[in-house]
Design a protein around this motif. Structure first.
Motif, PDB file in Angstrom:
ATOM      1  N   GLY A 132      39.433  34.827  46.403  1.00  0.00           N
ATOM      2  CA  GLY A 132      38.963  36.191  46.201  1.00  0.00           C
ATOM      3  C   GLY A 132      39.151  36.675  44.785  1.00  0.00           C
ATOM      4  O   GLY A 132      38.244  37.279  44.188  1.00  0.00           O
ATOM      5  N   LEU A 133      40.318  36.405  44.198  1.00  0.00           N
ATOM      6  CA  LEU A 133      40.581  36.827  42.826  1.00  0.00           C
ATOM      7  C   LEU A 133      39.730  36.059  41.820  1.00  0.00           C
ATOM      8  O   LEU A 133      39.291  36.613  40.812  1.00  0.00           O
TER       9      LEU A 133
ATOM     10  N   SER B  94      48.362  46.026  44.651  1.00  0.00           N
ATOM     11  CA  SER B  94      48.167  45.061  45.734  1.00  0.00           C
ATOM     12  C   SER B  94      47.043  44.114  45.358  1.00  0.00           C
ATOM     13  O   SER B  94      46.252  44.389  44.442  1.00  0.00           O
ATOM     14  N   THR B  95      46.963  43.014  46.069  1.00  0.00           N
ATOM     15  CA  THR B  95      45.918  42.018  45.783  1.00  0.00           C
ATOM     16  C   THR B  95      44.531  42.600  46.025  1.00  0.00           C
ATOM     17  O   THR B  95      43.594  42.327  45.270  1.00  0.00           O
ATOM     18  N   GLY B  96      44.381  43.424  47.069  1.00  0.00           N
ATOM     19  CA  GLY B  96      43.082  44.025  47.369  1.00  0.00           C
ATOM     20  C   GLY B  96      42.592  44.933  46.272  1.00  0.00           C
ATOM     21  O   GLY B  96      41.405  44.908  45.903  1.00  0.00           O
TER      22      GLY B  96
ATOM     23  N   VAL C  69      41.476  42.814  43.316  1.00  0.00           N
ATOM     24  CA  VAL C  69      40.146  42.246  43.564  1.00  0.00           C
ATOM     25  C   VAL C  69      39.065  43.294  43.304  1.00  0.00           C
ATOM     26  O   VAL C  69      38.050  43.009  42.657  1.00  0.00           O
TER      27      VAL C  69
ATOM     28  N   VAL D  32      50.142  32.304  45.354  1.00  0.00           N
ATOM     29  CA  VAL D  32      49.070  33.126  45.914  1.00  0.00           C
ATOM     30  C   VAL D  32      48.294  32.219  46.854  1.00  0.00           C
ATOM     31  O   VAL D  32      47.896  31.111  46.476  1.00  0.00           O
TER      32      VAL D  32
ATOM     33  N   TRP E  43      43.291  34.175  48.937  1.00  0.00           N
ATOM     34  CA  TRP E  43      43.383  35.217  47.918  1.00  0.00           C
ATOM     35  C   TRP E  43      43.085  34.654  46.531  1.00  0.00           C
ATOM     36  O   TRP E  43      42.530  35.357  45.672  1.00  0.00           O
ATOM     37  N   GLN E  44      43.452  33.406  46.272  1.00  0.00           N
ATOM     38  CA  GLN E  44      43.044  32.779  45.006  1.00  0.00           C
ATOM     39  C   GLN E  44      41.531  32.766  44.890  1.00  0.00           C
ATOM     40  O   GLN E  44      40.966  33.058  43.830  1.00  0.00           O
TER      41      GLN E  44
ATOM     42  N   TYR F 290      51.828  39.096  43.746  1.00  0.00           N
ATOM     43  CA  TYR F 290      50.645  39.062  44.611  1.00  0.00           C
ATOM     44  C   TYR F 290      50.644  37.901  45.615  1.00  0.00           C
ATOM     45  O   TYR F 290      49.690  37.746  46.370  1.00  0.00           O
TER      46      TYR F 290
END
Length: 551
Positions: A106-107, A154-156, A159, A99, A103-104, A87
């Motif tokens: 967001g997660l 994916s990261t999205g 999330v 990451v 994004w960190q 990711y």
């Protein structure tokens, strides 16, 4: 003070009349006797007479393990090589695979955002349909939602899965302490609400062990297996929720007195019919007393009159957990890797930290019986604040390799202090301070306040720690030390002591506007049935008659 006591005394007499009208002549005496019995119970007597209630409370609270598991799972994945490769991006040089900070963020905050909406929805749903049904439905939804995180490509998508799973975790976090506080007598209330926090620590300990065991895997199963293990819990817990008795307090609030009586009988085990009738009468009296003091059962009512102060205390008690620096110190693996330790050493220390949190929570059971809630929370915040400032000072004063081990030791000490004081005690404070009438709503608001502040902390923390952003490392201790200081000041002046108080007594103390520092030293009588009883007999200082409550 006199006019306040006049008002409270009139409300008390109205509540007494209502109990007599609803349950018959002599019901108030039965309620008084039930209240006296609760005060005189020893721990072993309470466990003997309420063993079934303890069992159901313990089983329902197990749902919190899932929240604790996920909380530490995502925070420590950022130090996980295979997760970063899936990711994240390769930044080259000494940074390697990471990451990115956005994004960190967001997660980290995804499940928290879900918990906010889940908690708010739960307050309404639990008030209307009860704890059991809402918990059952939340578990059923979670069983399906785990598929999204497990197969996220994916990261999205990850999330999105975390946000949706957070809806159910928000339900667990609010129902657990509310249910635990309502099915057991006063002497057991603190122990069982603290057990809720112990379940949180158990979840974190399991997650740390799983992560350490899989850290050397080089394939995608290194991070998929930890996600998949979440399927262990929902189905067995759905069976438990289906079989569990509903909270008798919730049933009384909905005028289902016969159902409440059956629930008390299921929870009581060895209780006689007279004891069951007395407990029911005490519940009816307390509910009527609260309705007379402040009517209404909506979120808006939590911010009116007497209940505003209770809502403030509940919200701040939970928010204080974040302000104490938990976002920084409860994700130690990533902090340790950025401080220069190897990945294996970092996760070993992470397992040790969660083990300390588990042991500390167990010892907090002993502390709460002797020191009470206020002392542990206030001075716990003071120690946590000092520890965080020392971590920051060490980071500024030296760059030697030994400093990272000193900081690791201080993180251990912070976690031990937190798990002895602020962490578990907050659950007892929130469960006991909220009024019975508004408990599902107040606990949901308190947890929502916690999650909102948690979102802010999860936005900031990755930027503090990430080498591609602010790269503050141990200096982050200065920021969280300042927020912990603010929480200490609030608790010192605003947090009351609820130890050994029945819910009716707490209603009177709040309605009488007793100062936080005077809660422990004020005697109240929730059952003023004697015509000769004076106003001063309702609320007075313990110092005048120090042994009265033990007679």
């Amino acid at each position: 003070m006199a006019s306040t006591v006049d008002t409270v005394l009139a409300v008390e007499k109205t509540a007494v009349n209502h109990v007599e009208d609803t349950l018959g002549h002599g019901a108030v005496n039965e309620a008084r006797q039930a209240s006296d019995d609760e005060h005189s119970q020893t721990l072993m007597q309470a466990l003997r007479e309420n063993r079934k209630a303890v069992m159901w409370s313990v089983l329902v609270s197990v749902t919190i393990i899932m929240e604790g598991y996920d909380t530490i799972l995502m925070a420590n994945f950022f130090a996980y090589p295979t997760f970063n490769q899936k990711y994240g991006h390769d930044y080259g040089g000494d940074i390697g695979w990471q990451v990115s900070a956005p994004w960190q963020t967001g997660l980290s905050m995804a499940s928290t955002v879900g918990c906010i909406f889940g908690g708010i929805l739960n307050g309404y749903c639990a008030s209307r349909w009860g704890y059991r049904i809402v918990m059952f439905v939340a578990l059923a939804f979670l069983n399906g939602l785990i598929f999204i995180t497990f197969f996220a490509n994916s990261t999205g998508v990850l999330v999105t899965g975390q946000v949706l799973c957070g809806l159910s975790w928000g339900v667990f976090a609010t129902i657990g302490p509310a249910y635990a506080s309502e099915v057991c007598p006063t002497v057991l209330r603190g122990y069982l609400t603290i057990y809720v926090n112990l379940c949180w620590a158990i979840g974190q300990l399991i997650a740390s062990g799983v992560l350490y065991g899989l850290v050397d895997r080089k394939d995608e199963w290194g991070y998929r297996i930890p996600f998949g293990l979440q399927w262990i819990w929902p189905v067995p817990l759905m069976v438990i929720c289906w079989l569990a008795p509903e909270s008798p307090w919730w049933l009384v609030r909905h005028d289902r007195l016969e159902d409440a009586k059956r629930s008390i009988r299921r929870l009581g085990g060895t209780k006689t019919e007279e004891q069951i009738n007395g407990q029911l009468a005490m519940m009816v009296h307390t509910i009527k007393l609260e309705a007379e003091i402040e009517a209404g059962t909506t979120y808006y009512d939590c911010f009116k009159g007497v209940d505003l102060r209770r809502t403030e205390i509940c919200c701040m008690a939970f928010v204080g957990q974040i302000l104490s620096g938990s976002t920084f110190a409860y994700s130690p693996a990533y902090f340790f890797t950025q401080a220069g330790l190897s990945v294996n050493h970092s996760f070993q220390l992470g397992v040790g930290c969660t083990g300390i949190a588990f042991v500390g929570t167990c010892f907090s059971w002993w502390l709460i019986s002797g020191l009470g809630r206020r002392t542990l929370y206030v001075w716990g915040q003071g120690i946590l604040c000092t520890t965080l400032f020392i971590i920051g000072i060490l980071d500024v004063s030296s760059s030697a390799n030994g400093i990272m081990w000193a900081q690791a030791g201080l993180c251990f000490f912070w976690l031990l202090t937190y798990s002895l004081t602020v962490g578990p005690i907050a659950y007892a404070i929130v469960s006991e301070t909220s009024s019975v009438r508004l408990r599902p709503l107040t606990v949901s608001l308190a947890r929502t306040a916690y999650q909102i502040i948690n979102v802010a902390s999860q936005v900031l923390q990755p930027y503090f720690m990430n080498p591609t952003a602010w790269n503050a490392s141990g200096k982050t201790g200065f920021f969280w030390g300042a927020t912990a200081l603010a929480a200490f000041v609030w608790a010192f002046f605003r947090l009351p002591e609820a130890k050994d108080r029945t819910y009716a007594e707490l209603d009177i103390l709040f309605a009488s506007k007793i100062k936080a520092s005077k809660f422990a030293s004020t005697v109240v009588d929730p059952y003023p049935v004697r015509p000769s009883e004076s106003q001063e007999g309702l609320v007075r200082e313990k110092a005048q008659e120090p042994n009265e409550r033990n007679q």
